[in-house]
Design an enzyme around this catalytic site. Structure first.
Site, PDB file in Angstrom:
ATOM      1  N   ASN A 132       0.953  -1.210  -0.209  1.00 19.22           N
ATOM      2  CA  ASN A 132       0.021   0.075   0.130  1.00 19.22           C
ATOM      3  C   ASN A 132       0.846   1.152   0.091  1.00 19.22           C
ATOM      4  OD1 ASN A 132       0.175  -1.580   2.099  1.00 19.22           O
ATOM      5  ND2 ASN A 132      -1.834  -0.901   2.890  1.00 19.22           N
ATOM      6  N   GLU A 136       1.270  10.410  -3.969  1.00 23.68           N
ATOM      7  CA  GLU A 136       0.045  10.756  -4.646  1.00 23.68           C
ATOM      8  C   GLU A 136      -0.078  12.435  -4.600  1.00 23.68           C
ATOM      9  OE1 GLU A 136      -3.551   8.694  -3.921  1.00 23.68           O
ATOM     10  OE2 GLU A 136      -3.801  10.291  -2.561  1.00 23.68           O
ATOM     11  N   HIS A 231       4.171   5.894  11.386  1.00 27.99           N
ATOM     12  CA  HIS A 231       3.098   5.342  12.383  1.00 27.99           C
ATOM     13  C   HIS A 231       3.271   3.705  12.703  1.00 27.99           C
ATOM     14  CE1 HIS A 231       1.945   4.985   7.627  1.00 27.99           C
ATOM     15  NE2 HIS A 231       2.434   3.841   7.740  1.00 27.99           N
ATOM     16  N   HIS A 286      -4.245   5.711  11.344  1.00 31.25           N
ATOM     17  CA  HIS A 286      -3.080   5.927  10.174  1.00 31.25           C
ATOM     18  C   HIS A 286      -3.828   5.799   8.886  1.00 31.25           C
ATOM     19  CE1 HIS A 286      -2.752   1.709   9.378  1.00 31.25           C
ATOM     20  NE2 HIS A 286      -1.836   1.989   8.728  1.00 31.25           N
ATOM     21  N   GLY A 289      -8.002   1.768   6.928  1.00 30.41           N
ATOM     22  CA  GLY A 289      -7.887   0.638   7.195  1.00 30.41           C
ATOM     23  C   GLY A 289      -8.436  -0.237   6.168  1.00 30.41           C
TER      24      GLY A 289
HETATM   25  N1  LIG Z   1      -4.251   8.611  -0.291  1.00 28.36           N
HETATM   26  C1  LIG Z   1      -4.227   7.417  -0.496  1.00 28.36           C
HETATM   27  N2  LIG Z   1      -4.376   6.494   0.647  1.00 28.36           N
HETATM   28  C2  LIG Z   1      -4.186   5.465   0.558  1.00 28.36           C
HETATM   29  C3  LIG Z   1      -3.891   4.928  -0.648  1.00 28.36           C
HETATM   30  N3  LIG Z   1      -3.321   3.308  -0.463  1.00 28.36           N
HETATM   31  C4  LIG Z   1      -3.832   3.146   0.764  1.00 28.36           C
HETATM   32  N4  LIG Z   1      -3.925   4.323   1.174  1.00 28.36           N
HETATM   33  C5  LIG Z   1      -4.372   4.648   2.809  1.00 28.36           C
HETATM   34  O1  LIG Z   1      -2.901   4.461   3.688  1.00 28.36           O
HETATM   35  C6  LIG Z   1      -3.185   3.663   4.754  1.00 28.36           C
HETATM   36  C7  LIG Z   1      -1.936   2.853   4.738  1.00 28.36           C
HETATM   37  O2  LIG Z   1      -1.816   1.758   5.385  1.00 28.36           O
HETATM   38  P1  LIG Z   1      -0.688   0.948   6.008  1.00 28.36           P
HETATM   39  O3  LIG Z   1      -1.052  -0.049   6.908  1.00 28.36           O
HETATM   40  O4  LIG Z   1      -0.053   0.299   4.831  1.00 28.36           O
HETATM   41  O5  LIG Z   1       0.339   1.891   6.448  1.00 28.36           O
HETATM   42  C8  LIG Z   1      -4.186   2.543   4.393  1.00 28.36           C
HETATM   43  O6  LIG Z   1      -5.087   2.229   5.617  1.00 28.36           O
HETATM   44  C9  LIG Z   1      -5.231   3.569   3.349  1.00 28.36           C
HETATM   45  O7  LIG Z   1      -6.194   4.146   4.144  1.00 28.36           O
HETATM   46  C10 LIG Z   1      -3.639   5.529  -2.032  1.00 28.36           C
HETATM   47  O8  LIG Z   1      -3.237   5.130  -2.919  1.00 28.36           O
HETATM   48  N5  LIG Z   1      -3.862   6.882  -1.606  1.00 28.36           N
HETATM   49 MN   LIG Z   2       2.498   2.250   6.451  1.00 28.96          MN
END
Ligand SMILES: Nc1nc2c(ncn2[C@@H]2O[C@H](COP(=O)(O)O)[C@@H](O)[C@H]2O)c(=O)[nH]1
Ligand SMILES: [Mn+2]
Length: 370
Positions: A132, A136, A231, A286, A289
């Site tokens: 993830n 962006e 985080h 963070h 989820g």
């Molecule tokens: N704005 C965006 N938010 C995103 C994207 N892909 C994931 N996410 C958010 O980030 C957290 C990161 O979680 P982690 O556990 O890997 O640290 C995840 O929960 C999403 O809410 C994106 O492409 N753009």
């Molecule tokens: Mn992360």
């Protein structure tokens, strides 16, 4: 506040409004973790979801010993936010994508001289990584609370990445030697882990810095960093007068000023001002989820949406992700709605919302994989 911070047992709680989706398995994992020796308090954030053995989106406070396995492999993973000099009004997505090109490879030659000596052998520095992680561009949709640094006419750059292979190697070596028992504080082993952990935190900050720098260079622009905050990390601290160890696994600190809570590539992200609070272990969500496991996303979505359709969002934003598995795994549908997360934090009195951000272009990977 009391019905938003829900008590599961005297040492376990989680933050959720009636609209927040929380999986039963994640609460079970909170309880299991609370039973680890010397664990004092465990709190799930509204983005809580099940992880590999331990939950993600939670903070854990222990005394006398700490647990590297709770921090996981991506030590120092976090978010950095930049206010770029790119004018929102002038951008063409085609031009942005073309200029950005492929940023998955090693850093450009001329940037290498600026890498701190301790990381000069780390070839992954300046790269986003998989899963993830992302970079962006977003535009400010609405400002709710004046925050001097914000300018609606300029694009925001959000970078989410961590310590890449370094954190992974630290965790693997630790588990090989000590398993999941944790480390006694003040022992030689705990000192070794803390040194390695600090090194990974520093690497992750440096990594996000170089990712942002190379992106802004490609786009022939500059920017001002608004925040950089991890985080996944361990902190020696005191909670309610007790000295101990605060583990954050997918939990953003609420005692370090304004933070970002990202939604997904197809949802809003929020800048918020935290109100530090011991009951929430000085932590916030963070992100949104996960709602769906990675393994189920492609089956659920590929009959309904082509890869091409997945590369655009309902905001009209664009997604650069040439990995056909990943584009489904990271679909907006796989995440909880961010408004339910932000609302519960607001209702719990833990944040004031500063601004709502809307995605414009999300970069995952240019690597062609099937
Ligand atoms: N704005 C965006 N938010 C995103 C994207 N892909 C994931 N996410 C958010 O980030 C957290 C990161 O979680 P982690 O556990 O890997 O640290 C995840 O929960 C999403 O809410 C994106 O492409 N753009
Ligand atoms: Mn992360």
């Amino acid at each position: 506040m009391s019905n938003i911070i829900r008590s599961v047992s005297p040492h376990v709680s989680y933050i959720a409004s009636e609209h927040t989706w929380i999986e039963g398995k994640a609460i079970q994992q909170l309880e299991t973790t609370a039973n680890l020796p010397d664990m004092v308090q465990v709190t799930g954030m509204p983005d809580l979801h099940p992880g590999r053995g331990y939950p993600v989106g939670a903070a854990f406070f222990s005394q006398h010993r700490f647990y590297p396995a709770l921090i996981g492999n991506d030590i120092g993973c976090g978010m950095s936010v930049w206010l770029t000099d790119l004018a929102v009004a002038k951008q063409s997505l085609d031009k942005l994508e073309k200029r950005l090109g492929n940023i998955d490879g090693p850093l450009e030659e001329h940037l290498l001289a600026d890498i701190p000596a301790e990381f000069s052998h780390c070839y992954s520095l300046g790269t986003i990584g998989g899963g993830n992680h992302f970079a962006e561009f977003l535009q400010i949709d609405e400002i709710f609370t004046p925050f001097s640094a914000l300018d609606k006419k300029r694009l925001i750059l959000l970078v989410h990445s961590g310590s890449r292979g370094l954190g992974q190697a630290i965790l693997e070596a630790h588990i090989r030697e000590y398993g999941h028992h944790g480390l006694e504080q003040d022992s030689p082993e705990s000192g070794d882990y803390l040194n390695q952990h600090q090194h990974a935190l520093d690497f992750a900050v440096c990594n996000r810095h170089f990712i942002a720098r190379r992106i802004m260079e490609r786009l022939r622009t500059d920017g001002q960093q608004l925040l950089d905050i991890a985080h996944n990390f361990l902190q020696k601290t005191s909670v309610n007068g007790i000295d101990g160890w605060l583990h954050r696994k997918g939990a953003t600190p609420s005692d370090r000023g304004v933070v970002v809570i990202p939604g997904s590539r197809g949802d809003f992200s929020y800048l918020v001002e935290p109100h530090p609070d011991a009951e929430s272990l000085f932590s916030l969500a963070h992100g949104a989820g996960r709602k769906w496991m990675r393994s189920e996303c492609k089956d659920r979505l590929s009959a309904k949406f082509t890869v091409d359709q997945m590369s655009r969002t309902h905001f009209g934003s664009r997604v650069i992700c040439r990995d056909r598995q990943l584009i489904y795994q990271e679909a907006p549908q796989a995440y909880k709605p961010i408004d339910t997360i932000v609302d519960s934090l607001q209702q719990a009195g833990l944040i004031t919302v500063v601004a709502r951000l809307k995605p414009v272009l999300t970069y995952k990977t240019s690597g062609e994989t099937v």
